[in-house]
Scaffold this motif. Structure first.
Motif, PDB file in Angstrom:
ATOM      1  N   GLU A  32      30.100  37.532  40.827  1.00 51.44           N
ATOM      2  CA  GLU A  32      28.980  37.675  42.366  1.00 51.44           C
ATOM      3  C   GLU A  32      30.001  38.577  43.077  1.00 51.44           C
ATOM      4  O   GLU A  32      29.566  38.654  44.272  1.00 51.44           O
ATOM      5  N   SER A  33      30.903  37.860  43.175  1.00 46.83           N
ATOM      6  CA  SER A  33      31.884  38.971  43.826  1.00 46.83           C
ATOM      7  C   SER A  33      33.279  38.949  43.216  1.00 46.83           C
ATOM      8  O   SER A  33      33.909  38.826  42.125  1.00 46.83           O
ATOM      9  N   PRO A  34      34.051  40.769  43.365  1.00 45.30           N
ATOM     10  CA  PRO A  34      34.700  40.676  42.852  1.00 45.30           C
ATOM     11  C   PRO A  34      36.405  40.197  43.307  1.00 45.30           C
ATOM     12  O   PRO A  34      37.350  40.710  42.769  1.00 45.30           O
ATOM     13  N   GLU A  35      35.753  38.820  43.820  1.00 45.44           N
ATOM     14  CA  GLU A  35      37.261  38.651  43.561  1.00 45.44           C
ATOM     15  C   GLU A  35      37.114  36.828  42.749  1.00 45.44           C
ATOM     16  O   GLU A  35      38.079  36.001  43.089  1.00 45.44           O
ATOM     17  N   ASP A  36      36.015  37.190  42.224  1.00 39.44           N
ATOM     18  CA  ASP A  36      35.821  35.846  40.745  1.00 39.44           C
ATOM     19  C   ASP A  36      36.724  35.906  40.065  1.00 39.44           C
ATOM     20  O   ASP A  36      37.085  36.626  39.196  1.00 39.44           O
ATOM     21  N   TRP A  37      37.160  34.567  39.725  1.00 39.68           N
ATOM     22  CA  TRP A  37      38.145  34.782  38.534  1.00 39.68           C
ATOM     23  C   TRP A  37      37.159  33.966  36.927  1.00 39.68           C
ATOM     24  O   TRP A  37      36.957  33.384  37.218  1.00 39.68           O
TER      25      TRP A  37
END
Length: 291
Positions: A32-37
């Motif tokens: 959902e976010s390009p920063e998701d791990w």
């Protein structure tokens, strides 16, 4: 899903991409976010090419991917051109993950920072040692009962412990190695990621309880407290659910086989681990005495 900078910590397991329907699930997984791990708690596939394809796809989409092995990644099936067994096979997949920039249990533990504070991500490879046994049975009796009833894990034929003399011995070696690393950590809360549940309780709802002997080890029964777990993530049982033990949230994040997930009302999806989903435990447990 929002974490520090807009990202979340999400998880999934038991993708079993040898099935075409499950490959389509991987095709559709998106952050959902390009920063998701993303935490991947094992059983990506049975062949090295399956593992490479799936983890490669996921690594292109997520800011970080953390993988732990399930039993299926350790199989040596006749259909796989890679014929390595046991420890050599595991190390081969670890090397593959490093080429893909995927974190493994052999790498330094990384820190994920969210609005509830930092947590140390701890990928585990521990195995099992046939200690999740029915009451009144020893290992030999439980294995004999499994063969009598036909409830035998394929590991007995395809998961080779080489160079260890047995799967129990391999598990004991992994436990000792991992305890030494965990005992050296500071007091930061952890997210413990293992293919098998760290406590026996989740196996008590198995349709065939005799199968539990291939599902973990009693040696980790207090690890969620001993090592300050904010959340424990696991798979293997193909029974996705949220449960709480000793005030610690346990998340099973399995997809499972198409014949299983197609019967469920909702399609397989990523499970949010942190920030804590609404309605879940609002606070992480303080450091507690061992049970």
């Amino acid at each position: 899903m929002v974490g520090e900078g807009g990202g979340s910590l999400v998880a999934i397991s038991d993708l079993h991409v040898g099935y075409a329907d499950n490959r389509r699930i991987v095709d559709e997984l998106r952050p959902e976010s390009p920063e998701d791990w993303l935490l991947v708690a094992g059983d990506v596939g049975e062949t090295v090419s399956h593992i490479e394809w799936a983890l490669g796809q996921l690594r292109e989409r997520f800011a970080r991917v953390v993988w732990v092995p399930g039993n299926h990644e350790l199989w040596t099936p006749a259909t796989d051109p890679v014929t390595l067994r046991g420890e050599e096979r595991y190390r081969h997949v670890v090397d593959l993950c490093r080429r893909l920039d995927v974190v493994t249990p052999e790498d330094p533990y990384e820190i994920w920072r969210g609005p509830e504070g930092p947590v140390r991500i701890v990928p585990l490879f521990l195995g099992y040692d046939y200690t999740f046994l029915p009451d009144g049975m020893d290992r030999e009796e439980a294995l004999a009962e499994a063969h009598r009833t036909g409830i035998v894990c394929t590991d007995e034929y395809l998961l080779h412990p080489d160079p260890h003399p047995s799967r129990q011995a391999w598990c004991a070696a992994r436990l000792a190695q991992t305890r030494a690393r965990l005992d050296a950590l500071d007091e930061m809360p952890t997210v413990l990621v293992n293919h098998y549940p760290l406590v026996r309780e989740p196996t008590r709802i198995l349709r065939f309880p005799i199968f539990a002997q291939w599902c973990g080890t009693t040696a980790t029964a207090d690890w969620h407290l001993r090592y300050r777990a904010a959340v424990v993530v696991y798979g293997h049982l193909h029974i996705p659910r949220t449960s709480v033990y000793d005030g610690v949230r346990f998340e099973e994040v399995s997809v499972g086989y198409p014949r299983e997930w197609k019967r469920r009302p909702n399609p397989p999806r990523l499970r949010r681990i942190l920030p804590t989903p609404p309605g879940e435990l609002p606070e992480w447990p303080a450091i507690q005495p061992l049970r």
